[in-house]
Design a protein around this motif. Sequence first.
Motif, PDB file in Angstrom:
ATOM      1  N   ALA A 250       0.850  -1.193   0.000  1.00 26.28           N
ATOM      2  CA  ALA A 250       0.000   0.000   0.000  1.00 26.28           C
ATOM      3  C   ALA A 250       0.883   1.239   0.000  1.00 26.28           C
ATOM      4  O   ALA A 250       2.105   1.157   0.200  1.00 26.28           O
ATOM      5  N   THR A 251       0.259   2.398  -0.221  1.00 21.77           N
ATOM      6  CA  THR A 251       0.924   3.696  -0.113  1.00 21.77           C
ATOM      7  C   THR A 251       0.123   4.569   0.842  1.00 21.77           C
ATOM      8  O   THR A 251      -1.101   4.678   0.709  1.00 21.77           O
ATOM      9  N   VAL A 252       0.810   5.166   1.807  1.00 21.10           N
ATOM     10  CA  VAL A 252       0.174   6.095   2.738  1.00 21.10           C
ATOM     11  C   VAL A 252       0.998   7.372   2.764  1.00 21.10           C
ATOM     12  O   VAL A 252       2.090   7.439   2.200  1.00 21.10           O
ATOM     13  N   SER A 253       0.480   8.396   3.466  1.00 20.57           N
ATOM     14  CA  SER A 253       1.163   9.678   3.454  1.00 20.57           C
ATOM     15  C   SER A 253       0.941  10.412   4.759  1.00 20.57           C
ATOM     16  O   SER A 253      -0.029  10.156   5.476  1.00 20.57           O
ATOM     17  N   SER A 254       1.840  11.345   5.061  1.00 20.29           N
ATOM     18  CA  SER A 254       1.676  12.214   6.228  1.00 20.29           C
ATOM     19  C   SER A 254       1.042  13.545   5.855  1.00 20.29           C
ATOM     20  O   SER A 254       0.740  14.353   6.724  1.00 20.29           O
ATOM     21  N   CYS A 255       0.830  13.789   4.552  1.00 18.42           N
ATOM     22  CA  CYS A 255       0.310  15.076   4.082  1.00 18.42           C
ATOM     23  C   CYS A 255      -0.456  14.868   2.786  1.00 18.42           C
ATOM     24  O   CYS A 255       0.099  14.352   1.818  1.00 18.42           O
ATOM     25  N   GLY A 256      -1.717  15.275   2.770  1.00 21.08           N
ATOM     26  CA  GLY A 256      -2.540  15.067   1.591  1.00 21.08           C
ATOM     27  C   GLY A 256      -2.056  15.805   0.357  1.00 21.08           C
ATOM     28  O   GLY A 256      -2.225  15.332  -0.766  1.00 21.08           O
ATOM     29  N   ALA A 257      -1.442  16.978   0.532  1.00 17.52           N
ATOM     30  CA  ALA A 257      -0.978  17.762  -0.614  1.00 17.52           C
ATOM     31  C   ALA A 257       0.354  17.268  -1.152  1.00 17.52           C
ATOM     32  O   ALA A 257       0.761  17.643  -2.245  1.00 17.52           O
TER      33      ALA A 257
END
Length: 483
Positions: A250-257
Amino acid sequence: MAFNLSNSEISIREIRLKSVLSFTGDVKSLIEGTRKCSLKNCERCFSQNNTCLSVMVMDQISSIRNVTIVYHTPIGCSAFVPRWTALYSGLAARIGKKWNTKYLCTNLTEGDTVFGAANKLRKTVQEAWDRYPSDAIFICTGCVTGIIGEDIDAVADEFDKKLPVPVIPVHCEGIKSKVWATGFDISDYVIMKYIVKPPKQKRNIINFKNFEESIRPYITKIFKRFDAEPLFLYANSTIEELSHMSESLATVSSCGALSPYLGNALEQLYDVPYVKTINGNGIEGFDTWLRDIARILHKEEIAEEIIQEEREKYLSKIEGFKKLFAGKTAVIAAGPGFTYEAVRVLGEIGITVKAALSWHHDSKYDDQTIPDTLTHIEKSHPDLKLSIIDLQNHELLNILNREKPDLYIVRHPGTRPFVTKMGIPVVQLTDEYQMFGYEGLYNFARNIADLFNNKSFTQGLKKHCSIPYTAWWLEQPSNKFVM
């Protein structure tokens, strides 16, 4: 959206995501205008300052281990290089490594802008390889390179065939886009186009797009509970690791932008699920974020165990701040990936947000959906005052003078000095994980409590310092800020 990696460069956010830089109203009106494609008067007719998308590109690719950057620009464009060198050599120490990204600048002159500088670029790329053999060479452009139409693709292709490592052209002229977050997309595009390979097998890896991986041990510990490991992007990653991103769970992030292009491209091209939910800030954010990861991995029970453990440690402590902060108000200013998150997080500790300010607004992401952070705040705070101000201090101070909050929360440092001189305590979200999860929220609240307990510094500055705007300007209505 079909992801096309055959082009030499990616489309800018103003075109791709219908991003805008100016707006005054509330959350409800912004989202209604977004859905109906009817946002009006959202271009900026005056800009007091800005930042450069080229700097954002450097922020991303400079953090990859053992790479060399050839900056095809006048020397002045390299002024920020020492900052990245110091920052990422420090990050390397976190994993017990010692390295510095190597930079070379072609130092374009007036003569080069007239007669071209392709040969100078060739010599610099060859010098880069001779001096600093690395795992990849990135040839990055600046405004001058774009204006004179320098063909860096031809030079990159020439050396890519000649050298045993990828030589990658990066079209990151600062004048390309008014939205500096486009720099994040440019970095992701070149990584997807030139580095990532089609998958051969699945690996127990979760791609984690972030800035500076400051809580690497904590994230690693959480993912280990899911029998997975994080691949932090791009800080401390290697070219070899990046080439296998298509094989991740999967891919996750700490910042939507920060990550919409990379996450959606990996999902569409290589079936790597992208966790698009609100980020892991505060109580609700952490619970939602973790449960969405667990759902993709089919390990929901583990997420519930982690959440329960965190609640037992910190929930009662966090609840104690609500009484302390009763009646306190705040104004928030950051990129869209943090502004809407901070509104929710402050509510969890009892602080009322009077106005939210975002540097830009993305009308959609690359999967053609409205960002989850926006739809979430639409349900909880539809009437919240909202302005898109693009780092403009003159607009910021006008809003703060009108709202008179007890606290100012900001992600970027450039606005902080002026606000402090107004006597308003400031919390700067320098670390992207400052509000992350239960522990982060607890420490965040403690930081705010310390500011409220001792206001002597800000009050002293207000008494002895002035700001560079007249009383007339500070009293102007906000509807004068848009065209």
